[in-house]
Design a protein around this motif. Structure first.
Motif, short mmCIF file in Angstrom:
data_model
loop_
_atom_site.label_atom_id
_atom_site.label_comp_id
_atom_site.label_asym_id
_atom_site.label_seq_id
_atom_site.Cartn_x
_atom_site.Cartn_y
_atom_site.Cartn_z
N GLU A 153 -32.83 17.69 36.57
CA GLU A 153 -32.47 16.38 35.91
C GLU A 153 -33.24 15.43 36.61
OE1 GLU A 153 -28.82 14.92 35.10
OE2 GLU A 153 -28.00 14.95 37.37
N VAL A 163 -29.88 20.69 39.41
CA VAL A 163 -28.35 20.70 39.02
C VAL A 163 -27.77 22.25 38.65
CG1 VAL A 163 -28.28 18.39 38.03
CG2 VAL A 163 -28.82 20.19 36.69
N GLU A 164 -28.63 23.17 38.47
CA GLU A 164 -28.24 24.52 38.21
C GLU A 164 -29.35 25.51 38.77
OE1 GLU A 164 -27.09 26.56 34.22
OE2 GLU A 164 -25.24 25.50 35.12
N ARG A 181 -23.72 16.11 32.67
CA ARG A 181 -23.16 16.11 33.60
C ARG A 181 -21.60 16.78 33.98
NH1 ARG A 181 -25.93 11.08 36.55
NH2 ARG A 181 -28.27 11.66 35.97
N THR A 182 -21.01 16.28 32.70
CA THR A 182 -19.44 16.50 32.62
C THR A 182 -19.35 18.05 32.51
OG1 THR A 182 -18.99 14.42 31.94
CG2 THR A 182 -17.56 15.85 31.54
N THR A 183 -19.93 18.55 31.24
CA THR A 183 -19.69 20.01 30.67
C THR A 183 -20.68 20.90 31.58
OG1 THR A 183 -21.21 19.76 28.95
CG2 THR A 183 -18.96 19.00 28.45
N ARG A 184 -21.45 20.18 32.36
CA ARG A 184 -22.57 21.05 33.06
C ARG A 184 -23.45 22.05 32.23
NH1 ARG A 184 -23.17 20.47 38.16
NH2 ARG A 184 -24.14 22.52 38.27
N HIS A 185 -23.72 21.42 30.99
CA HIS A 185 -24.12 22.20 29.75
C HIS A 185 -25.80 21.71 29.55
CE1 HIS A 185 -24.72 24.52 26.12
NE2 HIS A 185 -25.07 23.49 25.51
N TRP A 192 -29.20 17.30 29.98
CA TRP A 192 -28.30 17.80 30.71
C TRP A 192 -26.82 17.11 30.61
CZ3 TRP A 192 -26.67 21.98 33.11
CH2 TRP A 192 -25.88 22.05 34.24
#
Length: 471
Positions: free
Chosen positions: A160, A470-471, A109-113, A107
């Motif tokens: 995560e 996180v998502e 965290r910056t791009t949330r990808h 994961w």
């Protein structure tokens, strides 16, 4: 004929029953709206249930992936699927998820990808679904009258791993962190207690420092404490941390010896996964500290006389380098004395451990089952970790089922101290460079310390991951 014509005219002119047609239209409208509400409500409820199942399954999959030393990704998926089936039984809801719906990955965290990676232990994505493709779509009821037969519903969840910043570097205690005066804590350094933080006067807390406890009432300071401790007010945070390293360490038995050392080694492996213990390449060695002169036998090479400095009967260092050394003491008061530099070695023992003059540990780990308050102690020139100004590598770890006490002047350089009882230390000036001190009781420090983050050189620290959605 005229009479019939008159009756027809009267029937056509009559308004009796006019409301029946309007009522019928209104009734159909109400039924349609009600049907939509019922079916939408059912779809929302099913989506919520799918989301809960995805969240629970993702958490379980990541947990199992990280806390089994021998298990594979497929094992973790199988365990998670069992939980998913418990939440939404296949016999009732059909196949809401399969093994292919559980993906381990990374994961960002910056791009949330999320990027799938079957070898990763850091993140997982779980998809749940009730749809036509799976043959378990959510059927409608009244909306069928309008030709709408079913809903396709899909959800996903991403979890995560992470480690709270306070557990990377800082002072963390289950009961109390007690620090005195004239200390400087620099940006990013963390002081946390799940009970009380006690601070004297004239300390400096740079912007970015964290001082946390459950609530404001658990901060013990002088009446002028917020004025006499520069930056303390801005550093305050409130909350609790589940200290997993301490909770897991409590499960290690102090005796019998064989059971304890096996459990301690398992704890170490679990908290490092051998990623930081790459220097352990040789076979383990078992050493006994005996009261009296070791026997002159083939076993004598694995014996140390009580009171000697890690030397066997041939005055050679008894520990095997690049290996796990198990050191047994018949008495709980017997000390394993360290008066030299140890490096690239793991020692697991039930002895008290004493660092004498010249004692130091670099790229190594010492763990003791001894439950006494001073199970690990050190003289004024004890050094834990390599004095390399936070360079990568060289760090060291001490673990105890008891407590630790160190004299003034101890040097901790990329070092980690973990104990169930109090950890007390005194340091002057820049005596501590990169440190993580974690106690199941109290962390007690003195004055004239300058504490800041190393960020590097702490790679060998033990850690047990935490999990978050996180998502």
């Amino acid at each position: 004929m005229a009479h019939l014509s008159k009756k027809l005219s009267g029937f056509l002119a009559s308004q009796d029953g006019a409301m029946a047609v309007g009522g019928l239209v209104f009734t159909v409208f109400i039924l349609a709206v009600g049907g939509l509400a019922v079916d939408v409500s059912n779809a929302v409820n099913q989506r919520a249930q799918l989301q809960v199942t995805a969240d629970a399954t993702a958490h379980d999959a990541l947990y199992m992936r990280n806390y089994s030393l021998t298990g594979t990704a497929d094992d973790a998926k199988a365990a998670a699927l069992s939980l998913g089936d418990y939440n939404m039984p296949r016999s009732v809801y059909g196949p809401v998820l399969t093994a292919s719906d559980i993906e381990f990955g990374v994961w960002d965290r910056t791009t949330r990808h999320f990027t799938p990676d079957p070898t990763s232990r850091t993140a997982v994505r779980v998809k749940t679904h009730r749809d036509e493709a799976g043959g378990n779509e959510v059927a409608t009821h009244l909306l069928k009258l309008a030709g709408f037969e079913s809903w396709d519903i899909r959800t996903d969840s991403v979890f995560e791993t992470y480690v709270p910043d306070c557990l990377r570097e800082g002072f963390v205690a289950e009961h109390m962190v007690d620090i005195q005066s004239n200390n400087a804590y620099l940006n990013g350094f963390c002081i946390h207690s799940n009970d009380i933080v006690s601070i004297n006067s004239n300390n400096y807390f740079e912007e970015g420092t964290i001082v946390s406890m459950p609530d404001r009432s658990r901060l013990d300071i002088p009446a002028s404490g917020l004025r006499s401790n520069d930056g303390l007010s801005a550093a305050l945070r409130y909350g609790a941390i589940q200290i997993r390293l301490i909770n897991a360490l409590r499960e290690v038995p102090s005796s019998p010896y064989a059971t304890g050392i096996a459990a301690m080694w398992n704890y170490i492996q679990l908290a490092t996964r051998d990623r930081q213990l790459s220097y352990i390449t040789g076979t383990s060695r078992h050493i006994t500290i005996v009261n009296g002169k070791p026997a002159a036998s083939s076993a004598g090479a694995n014996q140390i006389e009580a009171g000697r400095d890690l030397l066997d009967r041939n005055n050679a260092l008894a520990l095997r380098p690049n290996a796990v050394n198990y050191v047994s003491c018949s008495s709980s008061s017997t000390q394993l004395q360290i008066k030299q530099l140890l490096s690239n070695v793991v020692v697991i023992t039930n002895c008290q451990v004493s660092f004498g003059s010249g004692g130091a540990l670099e790229s190594g780990l010492i763990a003791t089952l001894n439950p006494s308050a001073s199970s690990i102690s050190g003289s004024s020139d004890t050094r834990i970790g390599k004095a390399d100004s936070c360079a990568t590598g060289g760090g060291a770890q001490l673990i105890s089922l008891g407590g630790m006490r160190f004299a003034s002047g101890i040097g901790i350089n990329g070092g980690q101290l973990i104990a169930l009882k109090e950890i007390a230390f005194a340091a002057n000036g820049d005596g501590l460079h990169g440190t993580s001190i974690i106690s199941g009781d109290t962390v007690s420090g003195t004055s004239n310390m300058r504490m800041g983050l190393c960020r590097t050189g702490m790679e060998g620290n033990l850690s047990l991951d935490y999990f978050r959605m996180v998502e």
